[in-house]
Scaffold this motif. Structure first.
Motif, PDB file in Angstrom:
ATOM      1  N   GLY A 327       1.043  -1.224   0.238  1.00 30.41           N
ATOM      2  CA  GLY A 327       0.071  -0.079  -0.053  1.00 30.41           C
ATOM      3  C   GLY A 327       0.760   1.196  -0.015  1.00 30.41           C
ATOM      4  O   GLY A 327       0.226   2.539   0.066  1.00 30.41           O
TER       5      GLY A 327
ATOM      6  N   HIS C 185      -0.779 -10.647   5.116  1.00 20.10           N
ATOM      7  CA  HIS C 185      -2.031  -9.845   4.277  1.00 20.10           C
ATOM      8  C   HIS C 185      -1.637  -8.032   4.527  1.00 20.10           C
ATOM      9  O   HIS C 185      -1.332  -7.746   5.669  1.00 20.10           O
ATOM     10  CB  HIS C 185      -3.169 -10.273   4.702  1.00 20.10           C
ATOM     11  N   ARG C 189      -5.388  -3.541   3.113  1.00 21.07           N
ATOM     12  CA  ARG C 189      -6.440  -4.106   2.260  1.00 21.07           C
ATOM     13  C   ARG C 189      -7.659  -4.627   3.268  1.00 21.07           C
ATOM     14  O   ARG C 189      -8.483  -5.277   2.608  1.00 21.07           O
ATOM     15  CB  ARG C 189      -5.499  -5.316   1.452  1.00 21.07           C
TER      16      ARG C 189
END
Lengths: 330, 317, 293
Positions: A327, C185, C189
């Motif tokens: 991200g 992960h 998200r």
């Protein structure tokens, strides 16, 4: 977004504008493609005559250049023998060292400017960094020649050292050390400016969140801020390396104008040996472009530079890809 | 569960210190380098100022340079000074419209996508090309007979060095800066402005011309100024493509065109020549010219800073 | 510095309301469950706010406020926008110091020690905060929690040792089931509710004594809000919880004690049943019944 399709006249106006601008864009792309093609085409004879030895060592590269030039006379057969290793080695050393040192220093200075500097210091440093980043390289070269080179020649190189290598090369202040020092000072402001912009763009929420968990200032900024700004660090480094590779003027003035391959086995003297990187070699010999084999050789060097610039961009892009996963906006 | 026994109040065990030694060293290092950087830049700027003030004299601005051996004979730098502005203006005359067009296309149009990506990459690549390579390419183009009218020819051989040639290649140097600032300026405008314009029926072209570009003007002007600054600082292209003759050496007798087709020099090549490594070897003149060049660059930077700050005052909320 | 455990005082807490047939307890919110079941009736003094004034420049944002903060109960700060509740919350872990124009008077103590005399970073480990917008770091779920855990250890802990602890913390925050299959992960998200629970997990990983929550559910949907409210109530036994909320219903659902602030002043402080059922001040009555907000 696009305007809703109104009447045909408005659609046409937009399409015309799109086509005109698109043509302009295509023109620029064509010119660039032509440049790449032409440069490599002119470079080909030199590569084809030398094969992979072009990149290797052997012989005095200055003599080779001389021979290439004189053979340009129509009466003689053209000579292409060229082993560019000393030039390549010089380029690698000077550019590589300068980029590494500049990266470390620029990162810390950028962190300092964004987070830890007092307000008044920040207000002074930022415009100064941008000014330094736009100073022409010839001025850096001038300072180098008039200040750094004499200093190195008189105070850092001892008579003994000069004598010890006098039979191979003469040591004056025109050296790798001068080149690296000035190149570092030249590319650091570029890196700092890019890094500062990137570090500023880190969302305050992340930094505040880390502080609110009891992590101290320094670690917060380093672990979260710098880590988030990694793509910017890559971009800044690529930009600065490209600038360093292509730097011809300043390096031609201070690195010493001999095609000599600095030898690490020489010990400390290694740092003050003269050399000449690729771009500076082109600059030095542009007068001799009239001689065809010389032209081919110079274009070959230019082709190597062009290729390196493209490779740098590609490496930069590749390095940024894995960073996108978590991200971080790359 | 029984409510009588209270959970023992939890007190933090003395954990590790909040500031480790490594952190302190890191912070100290940042401070050290920050101050060192200040010191070095101060040294450079002060040194140049001192040397420049020492050697700059008004008559240097108005005297033509000449070949000679000592200070009196070598004259001033009038020609190089004019040459700097001339070549800068010409290069921007090419780079600005082209950059504007490309920037607008990338920001407002940009179809097909593949072409847009390709253009972005190409502009980025142009930014990374060494100017010496651009210079060499320029010799190829401008020495071809087709473009012989842009420079002097003698005996069937096109010389290929002139203001036109130099300006054309210099425009590549400024192009990425202009494109970047145009895109930045346009992208900073929020979408609802465009939507409002389309909603009253304006075309994209009209919207761009009448609303978006004027709003992005501070950014665009800043980019142009920075581009100009970059152009006048370039030496490699000038050396190769402008012939580096001390004075303007016009080709042909047409008043302006003759000069532009001829060779000349700029402040940068003047400095190069008068440095100890150059042919002229007049360090005092070199310092003076360096000072003037630095002042010009400084003025451009300050100007760009003022313009962009004015633009920020008009920020969209 | 020797830390003495605070005195354990037995404070009378309201007993759970017994269901009396035919008479519903007075409540402005029908249908809302109040007074969740507790496992102990003890509350331990943790922090004390003593006549605190916080001003940004000239204007006071928090005007002479005093209240206690105890482990074992949830304290809700309620009031309309701009009344100073967030500023008061931020002054509890000295985040107000990050704003250069802020000035502060008065005294805030943590376990008897004035927080102004503690090192800010040490204080913020004991009093951690969860923000309104979930702000997980741009790393994996594992690294988000491990980042905080690494600070606790004197030397860099091995990954395997961290693994167990990370799982424990995530289980504590009720997130482990959902992320267990892939701790790598990317945290960004996750869904909004999961991100916020991750932030709470991070805040708990620091092993705090007081947990501050600044409108943690305002950006979340009702299901996530429910899950987080249940979590908060579950946590109140172990840490003192202070939650700022502009959602009166939420305060009614989870708070044990309520402080109503208006324009920087502490208008009323009392137990939730008292403030919502029979408020003493007129302004409180108006606010709670929705006359203004």
């Amino acid at each position: 977004m696009h305007p809703p399709p109104a009447n045909a006249k408005r659609r046409d106006a937009d399409q015309r504008a799109a086509r005109m601008l698109g043509a302009l864009v295509a023109l620029v792309l064509v010119v660039m493609a032509a440049m790449v093609v032409f440069v490599f085409r002119e470079a080909w004879p030199s590569f084809s005559h030398n094969g992979l030895h072009w990149f290797g060592g052997g012989g005095d590269v200055d003599h080779q250049i001389q021979a290439i030039f004189t053979s340009g006379d129509l009466k003689q057969r053209p000579v292409y023998a060229f082993h560019a290793w000393p030039l390549l080695w010089s380029t690698l050393l000077i550019t590589g060292t300068a980029v590494v040192i500049a990266f470390v220093c620029s990162l810390f200075v950028a962190v300092f400017i964004v987070e830890f500097a007092p307000e008044w210091m920040r207000a002074v440093l930022e415009p100064v960094v941008r000014l330094l980043a736009s100073v022409p390289s010839v001025i850096f070269g001038l300072i180098g020649v008039l200040v750094v080179v004499p200093y190195i020649g008189n105070h850092i190189i001892s008579e003994h050292s000069k004598a010890s290598v006098a039979h191979i090369v003469s040591l004056s202040g025109y050296s790798m050390l001068a080149a690296i020092v000035i190149l570092t000072v030249m590319i650091a402001p570029i890196m700092i400016a890019v890094f500062v912009d990137g570090l500023r763009a880190v969302p305050r929420g992340w930094l505040e969140g880390s502080l609110a968990l009891g992590i101290n200032d320094w670690r917060t900024f380093w672990k979260i801020g710098v880590r988030t700004a990694r793509p910017v660090l890559v971009a800044g480094t690529v930009l600065a390396t490209a600038r360093a590779l292509g730097e011809a003027i300043m390096l031609s003035m201070v690195s010493g104008s001999v095609g000599f391959s600095p030898n690490p086995a020489d010990g400390l003297i290694f740092f003050v040996e003269p050399s000449r990187p690729l771009a500076a070699t082109i600059l030095k010999n542009t007068e001799e472009l009239t001689s065809p084999p010389m032209r081919h050789t110079l274009f070959a060097i230019a082709a190597v530079l062009l290729f390196s610039a493209a490779m740098l961009s590609l490496i930069g892009w590749a390095v940024k890809q894995p960073m996108k996963r978590y991200g971080v906006r790359a | 569960m029984s409510a009588s026994a209270a959970a023992a109040p939890k007190i933090r065990v003395a954990s590790s210190a909040t500031w480790r030694l490594r952190d302190r060293i890191g912070l100290g290092f940042a401070w050290l380098l920050g101050l060192l950087f200040c010191a070095i830049t101060a040294a450079i700027v002060i040194y140049l100022l001192v040397q420049g003030v020492k050697y700059v004299r008004p008559n240097l601005f108005v005297t033509h340079p000449a070949a000679g051996f000592d200070e009196q004979e070598t004259g001033g730098f009038l020609d190089p000074l004019i040459g700097t502005f001339l070549v800068g203006a010409m290069a921007m005359a090419i780079a600005f419209p082209v950059g504007l067009g490309i920037g607008v296309w990338l920001s407002e149009f940009g179809r097909p996508f593949a072409l847009a990506r390709l253009t972005e990459s190409t502009v980025e690549m142009i930014a990374g090309i060494p100017s010496i390579v651009l210079a060499l390419f320029g010799t190829l183009i401008f020495q071809s007979p087709a473009l012989g009218f842009l420079s002097r020819s003698a005996g069937g051989v096109v010389f290929g060095r002139s203001f036109f040639a130099a300006a054309a290649m210099l425009s590549f140097v400024a192009l990425p800066l202009v494109v970047g600032s145009v895109r930045e300026g346009l992208q900073a405008i929020p979408g609802h402005v465009r939507e409002a314009s389309y909603a009253v029926g304006k075309t994209k072209a009209a919207t761009t011309r009448r609303i978006l570009l004027p709003t992005a003007r501070p950014s665009i002007v800043t980019g142009a100024m920075l581009g100009f600054g970059r152009v006048i600082g370039d030496t490699a292209i000038i050396v190769v493509l402008l012939g580096a003759t001390l004075r303007f050496d016009g080709a042909g007798s047409t008043p302006l065109l003759g000069t532009l087709r001829g060779t000349g020099s700029t402040l940068t090549t003047y400095i190069l020549q008068n440095a100890p490594t150059g042919e002229g070897n007049q360090p005092t003149k070199a310092y003076a010219a360096a000072f003037v060049l630095l002042m010009i660059v400084l003025a451009l930077n300050i100007g760009a800073g003022l313009v962009s700050r004015q633009g920020k005052a008009m920020r969209w909320s | 510095m020797e830390l003495k455990p605070p005195p354990v005082r037995r404070l009378p807490l309201d007993p759970p309301p017994t269901a009396v047939a035919g008479r519903a307890p007075a409540s402005p919110f029908t249908g809302a469950a109040h007074a969740r079941a507790r496992s102990s009736t003890f509350a331990i003094d943790r922090m004390q706010v003593d006549d605190v004034l916080v001003a940004y420049g000239q204007k006071p944002a928090v005007d002479h406020v005093s209240l206690p903060i105890r482990q074992g109960e949830v304290l809700a700060l309620i009031g309309p926008s701009g009344c100073g509740k967030t500023t008061l919350l931020r002054s509890l872990n000295r985040l107000t110091e990050l704003t250069t124009t802020a000035s502060q008077q008065g005294r805030i103590t943590l376990d008897g020690a004035d927080i102004a005399s503690l090192e800010p970073t040490a204080l913020r480990r004991r009093v951690t905060m969860v923000f309104q917008q979930p702000n997980p770091f741009p790393m994996s779920v594992f690294d988000n929690v491990a980042y905080v855990l690494r600070e606790q250890a004197a030397r860099r802990p091995k990954r395997a040792a961290l693994d167990a602890k990370v799982r424990e913390v995530l289980a504590h925050a009720g997130l482990l089931d959902e992320v267990e299959h892939d701790l790598r992960h990317p945290a960004l998200r996750l869904s909004g509710g999961q991100q916020q629970r991750l932030c709470i997990a991070r805040a708990l990983a620091a092993d705090p004594e007081v947990l501050l929550l600044d409108e943690p559910c305002s950006a979340l949907d009702p299901q996530s809000t429910q899950v987080i409210e249940d979590l908060i109530v579950k946590l109140r036994e172990e840490v003192a919880v202070v939650i700022v909320t502009h959602n009166l219903q939420q305060a009614y659902r989870i708070a044990d004690y309520v402080a109503f602030m208006y324009l920087g002043e502490l208008v009323e402080y009392g137990s939730a049943t008292q403030v919502f059922g029979s408020p003493r001040e007129e302004r409180t009555k108006e606010y709670v019944s929705g006359a203004f907000g």
